[in-house]
Design a protein around this motif. Structure first.
Motif, PDB file in Angstrom:
ATOM      1  N   ASP A 232       6.315 -25.234  51.228  1.00 49.58           N
ATOM      2  CA  ASP A 232       6.357 -26.954  51.335  1.00 49.58           C
ATOM      3  C   ASP A 232       6.414 -27.169  49.915  1.00 49.58           C
ATOM      4  OD1 ASP A 232       6.598 -27.055  53.831  1.00 49.58           O
ATOM      5  OD2 ASP A 232       4.847 -26.201  53.780  1.00 49.58           O
ATOM      6  N   HIS A 233       5.475 -26.577  48.726  1.00 49.85           N
ATOM      7  CA  HIS A 233       5.041 -27.403  47.171  1.00 49.85           C
ATOM      8  C   HIS A 233       7.062 -26.878  46.920  1.00 49.85           C
ATOM      9  CE1 HIS A 233       4.892 -25.561  43.257  1.00 49.85           C
ATOM     10  NE2 HIS A 233       3.976 -26.831  43.108  1.00 49.85           N
ATOM     11  N   ARG A 234       7.625 -25.317  46.855  1.00 49.86           N
ATOM     12  CA  ARG A 234       8.958 -25.424  46.302  1.00 49.86           C
ATOM     13  C   ARG A 234       9.635 -26.574  46.720  1.00 49.86           C
ATOM     14  NH1 ARG A 234       9.195 -20.761  46.759  1.00 49.86           N
ATOM     15  NH2 ARG A 234      10.460 -21.198  48.534  1.00 49.86           N
ATOM     16  N   ARG A 235       9.758 -26.893  47.873  1.00 48.34           N
ATOM     17  CA  ARG A 235      10.922 -27.838  47.922  1.00 48.34           C
ATOM     18  C   ARG A 235      10.207 -29.125  47.698  1.00 48.34           C
ATOM     19  NH1 ARG A 235      10.078 -31.560  52.952  1.00 48.34           N
ATOM     20  NH2 ARG A 235       8.087 -30.647  53.454  1.00 48.34           N
ATOM     21  N   LEU A 236       8.727 -29.911  48.128  1.00 50.47           N
ATOM     22  CA  LEU A 236       8.890 -31.404  47.338  1.00 50.47           C
ATOM     23  C   LEU A 236       8.723 -31.324  46.136  1.00 50.47           C
ATOM     24  CD1 LEU A 236       5.625 -31.610  49.836  1.00 50.47           C
ATOM     25  CD2 LEU A 236       7.654 -32.887  49.660  1.00 50.47           C
ATOM     26  N   ARG A 237       8.566 -30.062  45.228  1.00 45.81           N
ATOM     27  CA  ARG A 237       8.447 -30.440  43.835  1.00 45.81           C
ATOM     28  C   ARG A 237      10.312 -30.588  43.256  1.00 45.81           C
ATOM     29  NH1 ARG A 237       4.611 -28.141  39.292  1.00 45.81           N
ATOM     30  NH2 ARG A 237       5.628 -27.872  37.391  1.00 45.81           N
ATOM     31  N   ARG A 238      10.705 -29.845  43.916  1.00 40.63           N
ATOM     32  CA  ARG A 238      12.227 -29.779  43.678  1.00 40.63           C
ATOM     33  C   ARG A 238      12.608 -31.078  43.864  1.00 40.63           C
ATOM     34  NH1 ARG A 238      14.478 -26.077  46.763  1.00 40.63           N
ATOM     35  NH2 ARG A 238      14.942 -27.048  48.451  1.00 40.63           N
ATOM     36  N   LEU A 239      12.185 -32.165  44.566  1.00 44.16           N
ATOM     37  CA  LEU A 239      12.783 -33.193  44.869  1.00 44.16           C
ATOM     38  C   LEU A 239      12.568 -34.452  43.436  1.00 44.16           C
ATOM     39  CD1 LEU A 239      12.210 -33.943  49.338  1.00 44.16           C
ATOM     40  CD2 LEU A 239      14.272 -34.295  47.768  1.00 44.16           C
ATOM     41  N   VAL A 240      11.424 -34.575  43.155  1.00 45.23           N
ATOM     42  CA  VAL A 240      10.363 -34.908  41.715  1.00 45.23           C
ATOM     43  C   VAL A 240      10.994 -34.239  40.802  1.00 45.23           C
ATOM     44  CG1 VAL A 240       8.590 -33.750  41.923  1.00 45.23           C
ATOM     45  CG2 VAL A 240       8.536 -36.719  41.058  1.00 45.23           C
ATOM     46  N   ASP A 241      11.134 -33.591  40.521  1.00 43.48           N
ATOM     47  CA  ASP A 241      11.127 -32.784  39.399  1.00 43.48           C
ATOM     48  C   ASP A 241      12.105 -33.157  37.674  1.00 43.48           C
ATOM     49  OD1 ASP A 241      10.736 -29.989  37.716  1.00 43.48           O
ATOM     50  OD2 ASP A 241      12.978 -29.880  37.904  1.00 43.48           O
ATOM     51  N   GLN A 242      12.455 -33.586  38.897  1.00 43.54           N
ATOM     52  CA  GLN A 242      13.833 -34.222  38.007  1.00 43.54           C
ATOM     53  C   GLN A 242      14.000 -35.452  36.662  1.00 43.54           C
ATOM     54  OE1 GLN A 242      17.283 -33.182  36.476  1.00 43.54           O
ATOM     55  NE2 GLN A 242      17.195 -35.101  35.347  1.00 43.54           N
ATOM     56  N   PRO A 243      12.787 -36.157  37.367  1.00 43.50           N
ATOM     57  CA  PRO A 243      12.939 -37.796  36.222  1.00 43.50           C
ATOM     58  C   PRO A 243      11.731 -37.026  34.763  1.00 43.50           C
ATOM     59  CG  PRO A 243      12.896 -37.856  38.238  1.00 43.50           C
ATOM     60  CD  PRO A 243      12.685 -36.644  39.017  1.00 43.50           C
ATOM     61  N   PHE A 244      11.081 -35.703  35.991  1.00 39.97           N
ATOM     62  CA  PHE A 244       9.604 -35.494  34.753  1.00 39.97           C
ATOM     63  C   PHE A 244      10.121 -34.474  33.764  1.00 39.97           C
ATOM     64  CE2 PHE A 244       7.542 -37.463  37.604  1.00 39.97           C
ATOM     65  CZ  PHE A 244       6.359 -38.454  38.023  1.00 39.97           C
ATOM     66  N   ARG A 245      11.396 -34.266  33.575  1.00 36.08           N
ATOM     67  CA  ARG A 245      12.218 -33.015  32.726  1.00 36.08           C
ATOM     68  C   ARG A 245      12.241 -33.586  31.660  1.00 36.08           C
ATOM     69  NH1 ARG A 245      17.022 -30.376  36.243  1.00 36.08           N
ATOM     70  NH2 ARG A 245      15.680 -29.265  37.729  1.00 36.08           N
ATOM     71  N   ARG A 246      12.515 -32.284  30.111  1.00 33.90           N
ATOM     72  CA  ARG A 246      12.044 -33.249  29.090  1.00 33.90           C
ATOM     73  C   ARG A 246      12.561 -34.149  28.529  1.00 33.90           C
ATOM     74  NH1 ARG A 246      10.865 -28.013  24.949  1.00 33.90           N
ATOM     75  NH2 ARG A 246       9.516 -28.723  25.946  1.00 33.90           N
ATOM     76  N   VAL A 247      14.256 -34.193  29.034  1.00 32.38           N
ATOM     77  CA  VAL A 247      15.057 -34.740  28.539  1.00 32.38           C
ATOM     78  C   VAL A 247      15.041 -36.002  29.188  1.00 32.38           C
ATOM     79  CG1 VAL A 247      16.363 -33.791  30.786  1.00 32.38           C
ATOM     80  CG2 VAL A 247      17.937 -34.602  28.161  1.00 32.38           C
ATOM     81  N   SER A 248      14.651 -36.509  30.446  1.00 29.04           N
ATOM     82  CA  SER A 248      14.917 -37.254  30.988  1.00 29.04           C
ATOM     83  C   SER A 248      13.322 -38.181  30.238  1.00 29.04           C
ATOM     84  CB  SER A 248      14.561 -37.291  32.175  1.00 29.04           C
ATOM     85  OG  SER A 248      15.380 -36.527  33.117  1.00 29.04           O
ATOM     86  N   ILE A 249      12.481 -37.611  30.000  1.00 26.93           N
ATOM     87  CA  ILE A 249      10.789 -38.216  29.069  1.00 26.93           C
ATOM     88  C   ILE A 249      11.408 -38.673  27.279  1.00 26.93           C
ATOM     89  CG2 ILE A 249       9.056 -37.863  28.080  1.00 26.93           C
ATOM     90  CD1 ILE A 249       9.498 -38.074  31.289  1.00 26.93           C
ATOM     91  N   ASP A 250      12.472 -37.741  27.107  1.00 27.28           N
ATOM     92  CA  ASP A 250      12.756 -38.186  25.477  1.00 27.28           C
ATOM     93  C   ASP A 250      13.766 -39.529  26.024  1.00 27.28           C
ATOM     94  OD1 ASP A 250      11.865 -35.504  24.427  1.00 27.28           O
ATOM     95  OD2 ASP A 250      14.299 -34.955  24.791  1.00 27.28           O
ATOM     96  N   GLU A 251      14.168 -40.189  27.084  1.00 24.51           N
ATOM     97  CA  GLU A 251      15.339 -40.827  27.518  1.00 24.51           C
ATOM     98  C   GLU A 251      13.800 -42.531  27.392  1.00 24.51           C
ATOM     99  OE1 GLU A 251      17.598 -40.350  30.212  1.00 24.51           O
ATOM    100  OE2 GLU A 251      19.274 -39.005  29.313  1.00 24.51           O
ATOM    101  N   LEU A 252      12.562 -42.427  27.838  1.00 28.62           N
ATOM    102  CA  LEU A 252      12.048 -42.850  27.976  1.00 28.62           C
ATOM    103  C   LEU A 252      10.858 -43.715  26.533  1.00 28.62           C
ATOM    104  CD1 LEU A 252       9.849 -42.291  31.717  1.00 28.62           C
ATOM    105  CD2 LEU A 252      11.335 -43.766  30.914  1.00 28.62           C
ATOM    106  N   LYS A 253      11.084 -42.272  26.083  1.00 30.04           N
ATOM    107  CA  LYS A 253      10.257 -42.964  24.300  1.00 30.04           C
ATOM    108  C   LYS A 253      10.421 -44.376  23.914  1.00 30.04           C
ATOM    109  CE  LYS A 253       9.392 -37.833  24.093  1.00 30.04           C
ATOM    110  NZ  LYS A 253       9.767 -36.820  22.490  1.00 30.04           N
ATOM    111  N   PRO A 254      11.476 -44.815  23.818  1.00 33.50           N
ATOM    112  CA  PRO A 254      11.423 -45.263  23.172  1.00 33.50           C
ATOM    113  C   PRO A 254      10.292 -46.586  24.099  1.00 33.50           C
ATOM    114  CG  PRO A 254      13.320 -45.395  23.145  1.00 33.50           C
ATOM    115  CD  PRO A 254      12.811 -43.870  23.808  1.00 33.50           C
ATOM    116  N   ARG A 255      10.626 -46.737  25.197  1.00 34.18           N
ATOM    117  CA  ARG A 255      10.274 -47.988  26.288  1.00 34.18           C
ATOM    118  C   ARG A 255       8.654 -47.958  25.983  1.00 34.18           C
ATOM    119  NH1 ARG A 255      13.230 -46.557  30.585  1.00 34.18           N
ATOM    120  NH2 ARG A 255      12.409 -47.677  32.307  1.00 34.18           N
ATOM    121  N   ILE A 256       7.914 -46.118  26.773  1.00 37.70           N
ATOM    122  CA  ILE A 256       6.442 -46.003  26.051  1.00 37.70           C
ATOM    123  C   ILE A 256       6.390 -46.392  24.561  1.00 37.70           C
ATOM    124  CG2 ILE A 256       4.618 -44.082  25.827  1.00 37.70           C
ATOM    125  CD1 ILE A 256       7.064 -42.537  28.264  1.00 37.70           C
ATOM    126  N   ARG A 257       6.966 -46.262  23.587  1.00 39.71           N
ATOM    127  CA  ARG A 257       6.456 -47.028  22.480  1.00 39.71           C
ATOM    128  C   ARG A 257       6.300 -48.755  22.300  1.00 39.71           C
ATOM    129  NH1 ARG A 257       5.402 -45.243  16.798  1.00 39.71           N
ATOM    130  NH2 ARG A 257       4.011 -47.642  16.277  1.00 39.71           N
TER     131      ARG A 257
END
Length: 401
Positions: free
Chosen positions: A93-118
């Motif tokens: 169950d943990h693996r199933r739910l984590r797979r659904l939400v994993d993509q937005p929290f990957r490094r490449v996705s967060i790098d795109e957010l950095k200007p908005r965070i700053r």
């Protein structure tokens, strides 16, 4: 032996207590609020071992003979509904739910957010200076993770305002009275989230909530209970721990001689290394959720019965001299740095890249923009939140210079 985890003396300098304890034994038996008797694991290798060993140790107490997810005899209805969440389930169950939400929290996705965070960080500090607000905990450390997680989830402005006032009570859990007060707020929060799910079913928009509502896991869409638990955990986990990382990190940079200037002199890569060292040294997350022995077993000489609780004392593991050279010293250039500030095993922190980005944005904004930044009070007068498992400041007054 037990550790005074809620005392101001401990929270001001955990290493003064953890290093002697670690020298005596790698295990401490201690009662923790709500959980009762637990064995704290102080060693780095030992923490890594049991956090990875999901065959012998379960996150969900029901997989270790208990009747409820947390091994507690009574759970309020609102809390029971939140129990089947990403942090409290074992595979699959943990693996199933984590797979659904994993993509937005990957490094490449967060790098795109950095200007908005700053940009958000700069705006908050500008407002603090303009209004004369000296407290970084209230003006920046609490607000920045809220803005970022609201934006990531895609909550509407009206919902943000309603949730903000309600959820403040859920993180003010320094004592049993605040815990009970927080539990009374869970019902209204869950109903608000259900209304938001229904809205995005009719009117899909940008943000993770819309993605989760319309996503499928193993051919099935998430139930409302799973959606409420997922969003609630992402919100709380993404807010409070990052708040404490920013406050304790800034406190450390401003109170350790030469640390702030050393950070200012670093390039982008060096600052990323420095943030990881601050995670290790400050230990905003002091310990893991408990793991429950699935069956009677032995662990490094400990005789465990089914259901016995092991808790990884991450703050101690990050001071293990078998892994870290001069562990009680802050070294912003420390490499390698195998710290356990993000936990370990299958449940390693989902939002670690986001937390790193938010912390670095705050440090960059304040230390580059305000070379004269200093604490506004004597460090010994600062008060720490007396809450087992987390380490954070109640206030952090500064002078911008």
């Amino acid at each position: 032996m037990s550790l005074p985890l809620n005392s101001q003396a401990y929270l001001r300098a955990p290493q003064d207590f953890l290093v002697p304890a670690q020298g005596e034994s790698l295990f401490i038996t201690q009662k923790l609020p709500f959980l009762g008797r637990c064995t704290l694991v102080l060693g780095h290798a030992e923490c890594q071992e049991f956090l990875k060993d999901s065959d012998r140790f379960a996150v969900d107490a029901r997989n270790a003979g208990a009747d409820s997810p947390f091994g507690m005899k009574f759970l309020p209805k609102s809390l029971k509904r939140l129990s089947n969440n990403l942090l409290s389930l074992d595979d699959p169950d943990h693996r199933r739910l984590r797979r659904l939400v994993d993509q937005p929290f990957r490094r490449v996705s967060i790098d795109e957010l950095k200007p908005r965070i700053r940009e958000a960080c700069d705006g908050l500090v500008h407002d603090m200076v303009k209004s004369g607000e000296p407290d970084l905990v209230e003006g920046l450390c609490r607000q920045l993770p809220l803005i970022v997680i609201y934006d990531l989830l895609g909550f509407s402005g009206a919902l943000r305002e309603r949730l903000d006032s309600l959820l403040q009570g859920l993180t003010a859990t320094a004592n049993i009275f605040n815990v009970l007060r927080g539990l009374t707020l869970l019902g209204p929060v869950q109903r608000m989230l259900e209304d938001e799910f229904e809205r995005v079913r009719r009117e899909p928009g940008p943000g993770l909530v819309t993605e989760l509502v319309h996503a499928e896991a193993d051919g099935e869409r998430m139930s409302d209970d799973e959606l409420v638990a997922m969003v609630f955990v992402l919100f709380i986990a993404g807010h409070e721990t990052t708040k404490h990382l920013i406050s304790t990190g800034l406190y450390t940079l401003l109170t350790t001689p030469g640390a702030a200037d050393a950070y200012r002199a670093m390039d982008e890569d060096g600052r990323g290394i420095a943030v990881d060292e601050l995670v290790r040294y400050c230990a905003p997350v002091q310990m893991t959720k408990p793991r429950y022995a699935r069956e009677d077993t032995e662990f490094h000489g400990l005789h465990l019965k089914q259901g016995d609780r092991l808790v990884g004392m991450l703050a101690a593991a990050n001071l293990d001299p078998r892994v870290f050279e001069d562990p009680v010293s802050l070294d912003l250039t420390r490499r390698p740095n195998r710290h356990m500030g993000w936990g370990g095993g299958p449940h390693i922190c989902l939002g670690l890249h986001l937390a790193r980005a938010e912390a670095q944005a705050a440090f960059d904004c304040l230390l580059d923009g305000w070379p004269g930044l200093t604490l506004g009070v004597d460090p010994d007068r600062l008060k720490w939140i007396p809450r087992s498992g987390l380490r954070g400041l109640k206030q952090l007054p500064v002078i911008f210079g």
